[in-house]
Design a protein around this motif. Sequence first.
Motif, PDB file in Angstrom:
ATOM      1  N   ALA A  98       0.957  -1.830  -0.160  1.00  0.00           N
ATOM      2  CA  ALA A  98      -0.019   0.096   0.025  1.00  0.00           C
ATOM      3  C   ALA A  98       0.617   1.616   0.165  1.00  0.00           C
ATOM      4  O   ALA A  98       2.169   1.729   0.944  1.00  0.00           O
ATOM      5  N   ASN A  99       0.281   1.603  -1.004  1.00  0.00           N
ATOM      6  CA  ASN A  99       1.915   3.313  -0.900  1.00  0.00           C
ATOM      7  C   ASN A  99       0.366   4.170  -0.193  1.00  0.00           C
ATOM      8  O   ASN A  99       0.444   4.575  -1.731  1.00  0.00           O
ATOM      9  N   VAL A 100       1.123   4.769   0.521  1.00  0.00           N
ATOM     10  CA  VAL A 100       0.411   6.160   1.001  1.00  0.00           C
ATOM     11  C   VAL A 100       0.905   7.072   0.644  1.00  0.00           C
ATOM     12  O   VAL A 100       2.234   7.890   1.435  1.00  0.00           O
ATOM     13  N   ARG A 101       0.219   8.257  -0.202  1.00  0.00           N
ATOM     14  CA  ARG A 101       1.034   9.489  -0.402  1.00  0.00           C
ATOM     15  C   ARG A 101       0.203  10.556   0.904  1.00  0.00           C
ATOM     16  O   ARG A 101      -1.253  10.291   0.781  1.00  0.00           O
ATOM     17  N   MET A 102       1.760  11.477   0.821  1.00  0.00           N
ATOM     18  CA  MET A 102       0.894  13.134   1.611  1.00  0.00           C
ATOM     19  C   MET A 102       1.968  14.129   0.910  1.00  0.00           C
ATOM     20  O   MET A 102       2.508  13.683   1.091  1.00  0.00           O
ATOM     21  N   VAL A 103       1.187  15.246   1.747  1.00  0.00           N
ATOM     22  CA  VAL A 103       1.816  16.466   1.069  1.00  0.00           C
ATOM     23  C   VAL A 103       1.750  16.821   2.285  1.00  0.00           C
ATOM     24  O   VAL A 103       1.184  16.527   3.348  1.00  0.00           O
ATOM     25  N   GLY A 104       3.056  17.862   2.645  1.00  0.00           N
ATOM     26  CA  GLY A 104       3.704  18.333   3.999  1.00  0.00           C
ATOM     27  C   GLY A 104       4.357  19.552   4.088  1.00  0.00           C
ATOM     28  O   GLY A 104       5.005  19.757   2.756  1.00  0.00           O
ATOM     29  N   LYS A 105       5.286  20.338   5.147  1.00  0.00           N
ATOM     30  CA  LYS A 105       6.080  20.659   5.040  1.00  0.00           C
ATOM     31  C   LYS A 105       6.843  20.681   5.990  1.00  0.00           C
ATOM     32  O   LYS A 105       6.494  20.045   7.193  1.00  0.00           O
ATOM     33  N   VAL A 106       8.145  21.539   6.254  1.00  0.00           N
ATOM     34  CA  VAL A 106       9.070  21.123   6.632  1.00  0.00           C
ATOM     35  C   VAL A 106       9.162  21.838   7.911  1.00  0.00           C
ATOM     36  O   VAL A 106       8.440  23.517   7.918  1.00  0.00           O
ATOM     37  N   ASP A 107       8.899  21.748   9.172  1.00  0.00           N
ATOM     38  CA  ASP A 107       8.772  22.459  10.852  1.00  0.00           C
ATOM     39  C   ASP A 107      10.336  22.719  11.898  1.00  0.00           C
ATOM     40  O   ASP A 107      10.775  21.154  11.702  1.00  0.00           O
ATOM     41  N   TYR A 108      10.067  23.150  12.212  1.00  0.00           N
ATOM     42  CA  TYR A 108      10.786  23.096  13.542  1.00  0.00           C
ATOM     43  C   TYR A 108      10.706  22.271  13.916  1.00  0.00           C
ATOM     44  O   TYR A 108       9.410  21.621  14.918  1.00  0.00           O
ATOM     45  N   ASP A 109      12.234  21.107  15.081  1.00  0.00           N
ATOM     46  CA  ASP A 109      12.492  20.772  15.858  1.00  0.00           C
ATOM     47  C   ASP A 109      11.749  20.798  17.773  1.00  0.00           C
ATOM     48  O   ASP A 109      12.156  22.145  18.249  1.00  0.00           O
ATOM     49  N   GLU A 110       9.812  21.231  18.316  1.00  0.00           N
ATOM     50  CA  GLU A 110       9.449  21.551  18.756  1.00  0.00           C
ATOM     51  C   GLU A 110      10.535  21.525  20.456  1.00  0.00           C
ATOM     52  O   GLU A 110      10.385  22.459  21.161  1.00  0.00           O
ATOM     53  N   THR A 111      11.102  20.336  20.514  1.00  0.00           N
ATOM     54  CA  THR A 111      11.855  19.684  21.465  1.00  0.00           C
ATOM     55  C   THR A 111      13.224  20.798  21.351  1.00  0.00           C
ATOM     56  O   THR A 111      13.822  20.180  22.315  1.00  0.00           O
ATOM     57  N   ARG A 112      13.645  20.864  19.972  1.00  0.00           N
ATOM     58  CA  ARG A 112      15.067  21.332  19.927  1.00  0.00           C
ATOM     59  C   ARG A 112      14.994  23.243  19.999  1.00  0.00           C
ATOM     60  O   ARG A 112      15.312  24.189  19.055  1.00  0.00           O
ATOM     61  N   LEU A 113      13.432  23.544  20.318  1.00  0.00           N
ATOM     62  CA  LEU A 113      13.184  25.422  20.319  1.00  0.00           C
ATOM     63  C   LEU A 113      14.183  25.712  21.218  1.00  0.00           C
ATOM     64  O   LEU A 113      13.442  25.036  23.004  1.00  0.00           O
ATOM     65  N   LYS A 114      14.310  26.761  22.096  1.00  0.00           N
ATOM     66  CA  LYS A 114      15.394  27.238  23.113  1.00  0.00           C
ATOM     67  C   LYS A 114      14.680  28.847  23.213  1.00  0.00           C
ATOM     68  O   LYS A 114      15.052  29.738  22.363  1.00  0.00           O
ATOM     69  N   ARG A 115      14.246  29.270  24.096  1.00  0.00           N
ATOM     70  CA  ARG A 115      13.987  30.897  24.562  1.00  0.00           C
ATOM     71  C   ARG A 115      14.937  31.405  25.487  1.00  0.00           C
ATOM     72  O   ARG A 115      14.887  30.516  26.802  1.00  0.00           O
TER      73      ARG A 115
END
Length: 792
Positions: A127-144
């Motif tokens: 079964a070939n599941v095709r999807m689309v999306g966007k690259v996003d930041y890794d929330e665990t690697r965000l620092k304020r």
Amino acid sequence: MSGETRSFLSRLLKPSSIFVLLGELVVVFVLGFAFSQFWGGSDAPSAEASAEHDHAAERGPQLWTCSMHPQIKANKPGKCPICAMELIPLSTNTGPVTGLRQLVVSTAARALMNIQVTPVQRRYVEANVRMVGKVDYDETRLKRITARVAGRLDRLFVDYTGVQVNEGDHMVYIYSEQLYTAQQELIETARVRKAQADAAGADFFATGGIDLLESAREKLRLLGLTQEQIAEIETREKPTDNVMIYAPMGGIVIEKLKQEGDRVNTGDRIYTVADLSQLWVQMDAYESDLIWLRYGQSVTFTTEAYPGQEFRGRIAFIDPVLNDKTRTVKIRVNVDNTEGKLKPDMFVRAIVQAKVAAGGRVIDADLEGKWISPMHPEIVKDEPGDCDICGMPLVRAESLGYVSSKAMENTQPLVIPVSAALVTGTRAIVYVEDPKAKEPTFEGREVVLGPRAGDHYLVRSGLKEGELVVTNGNFKIDSALQIVAKPSMMTPEGGGGHQHGDNASSGTPPKLKDLPISIRQRLIEINTTWQHIQNAAEEENLDAVQQHFGKLKEVVQSVDSSLLAEHPKMLWSELSMLIGNDATEGQTVKTIKSAQQLVGELRRDMQRLDEQFGLAHAESLPQKLVVPAPFQQQLSSLWDAYQKMGDALASDNFPEAQKAVQQFEQSMKSADMKLLTDNKAHRAWMKEQKNLAAIVESLKKTEEIRAFRAQFEPLSAVLQVLAMSFGFGETEPVFLLHCPMAFNNKGAIWLQDNSQTRNPYFGSTMLQCADRTELIAGEKPDAAEAISKDEE
């Protein structure tokens, strides 16, 4: 009329002229016949006429039938006597009609319809599941980076977004009154400690057991100063106006929220730093594709920026909430980005290749026998241990929904090509070819489909491996069935909404009592299970609904349809298919709402079953009673006398049959009903004994074998009740046989202790006449016992 014409007719009609004219016609006829013989003429028909005649003779006489009631046969067109529909021509060389959804076409018609078939297979599919999306930041690697104290930002060393910073880089130079005061406290506390250390007799408890110096250091540390900065302040013994704030981690500055000179309060954000060496890819998966997706699955995707280059990651999270507007679910993939090629907000196209096993389960060779982190799917090891990132214990991949290919070697899913299914929701109509038929023969089948896997559908029920399903031309077959008003995809119950349950002989639904005992028992059990399903649905007990649907499927599958014949057999095939499909879906129904909808579909099918097979008379089936063994032994002598009576009739021996009546009567009267301690059994015996006594009196009065045979039929009916309710011994076999031609085709039953047909109603005339034989009591003897008894 002109004068010349009138004169010609008058001469022509003279008697002498008429005779002359007739003579000339005779001469012309004789000469024509002679010339035809001379030039090769013959009284034999032409080759075309002869061939047509032979073809017509081969076809046999043209018959006409009803598309709704195929048991109707006529020699000429007209209307069906049951439903008044126009009869349609029936080819006499197509073989018997075996199904309500059957279509027979000629070889030429099959070629014109371009019908193609493919065998049903068991195989692994992808079964070939095709999807689309966007690259996003890794929330665990965000620092304020925030202000730990209130103050003024005198200088921002990182003065624009996108700057790469490393852990420990200086970022902000801040002036803070609170920091200045805290520095002063540290310096003063250090001086006091030093003075106390120099004074004789000073100890730690002079301060109440509190280390004031260490407290002052900790205060500065909590305000954001490093250990080195704190040590420097103690050494310098002088507070500074401004303090440097360093980067707590490396990464890219993606947000700059303050400017130089701004006043900040405690907790105000100044920068946001993102580590882009590890990224997330957020994608949308359709609701129908969720069955193929698992935590830890490998995902391949491409971007617009790097055409032709593939990136890989693993599914780390499947959103438990469905977006009701787009009917999609968010899928998060963890991706390594040490090369820095991927940028947040890049558009991606992804594909997941899931190898499908039986039941829709997924095989992943990369995770077979592996241990994986439940929080970080990129951590995969060959042995158990802890996650290198979060420290959580690793788990077996099989516990996350995967299955080993070794464990699934013999359980490949049953699949059909997508083009073979005319989909009608969770079910589909599939046309199956009969390879043994003389002419191309196709049968419609309603099947329950599993999920779609690439170019194939998984089949949950309705087909067997090796059957030939139509993959091209199935719409044409369906249309042809619609034209002749048979059940099809568009008209599930046939044209005009007619029911298909007419009895083959009379056009009325068959009575339950006329069906084989085992069929009657199963139908009653089906009806009982149906009542349980309704009750469970009303109580909204989903587990009970699923359980009873499973029981319904078992009972439907246990019906021996070989005991039925002609139209009743076709009818049961249709209804058992529909009810069985309802049961298949009901076993795995997920919500009570869906269960109640399915109960509504089953109700329609059960109504048809009731109308066609008369479930309203279910109470007429004899019930097993509690009977002591000694009483069964007494009934065994009654059973022996009955068998002698039947054997005598089968041998056309009327005197022997009369002698058997005497033995039967004596055995009946000698039965001690005091042995029946159960009240229900006692009442049943009294009722049947009364019936037996009346029949015996009638048998004693018969003077010829034909009348005796007429009374033998009700006697057999009573013996059937005794066999099923009382028994003639725990293991004594009792076979029920049915002759459809007895008593002017009304049919009649009789009983034997073996399955070798000896018809008592026809004797030597038709000794082997029986359309069904079934075991209704006791145990079936094995082959060795049967042979031994036959030899005796």
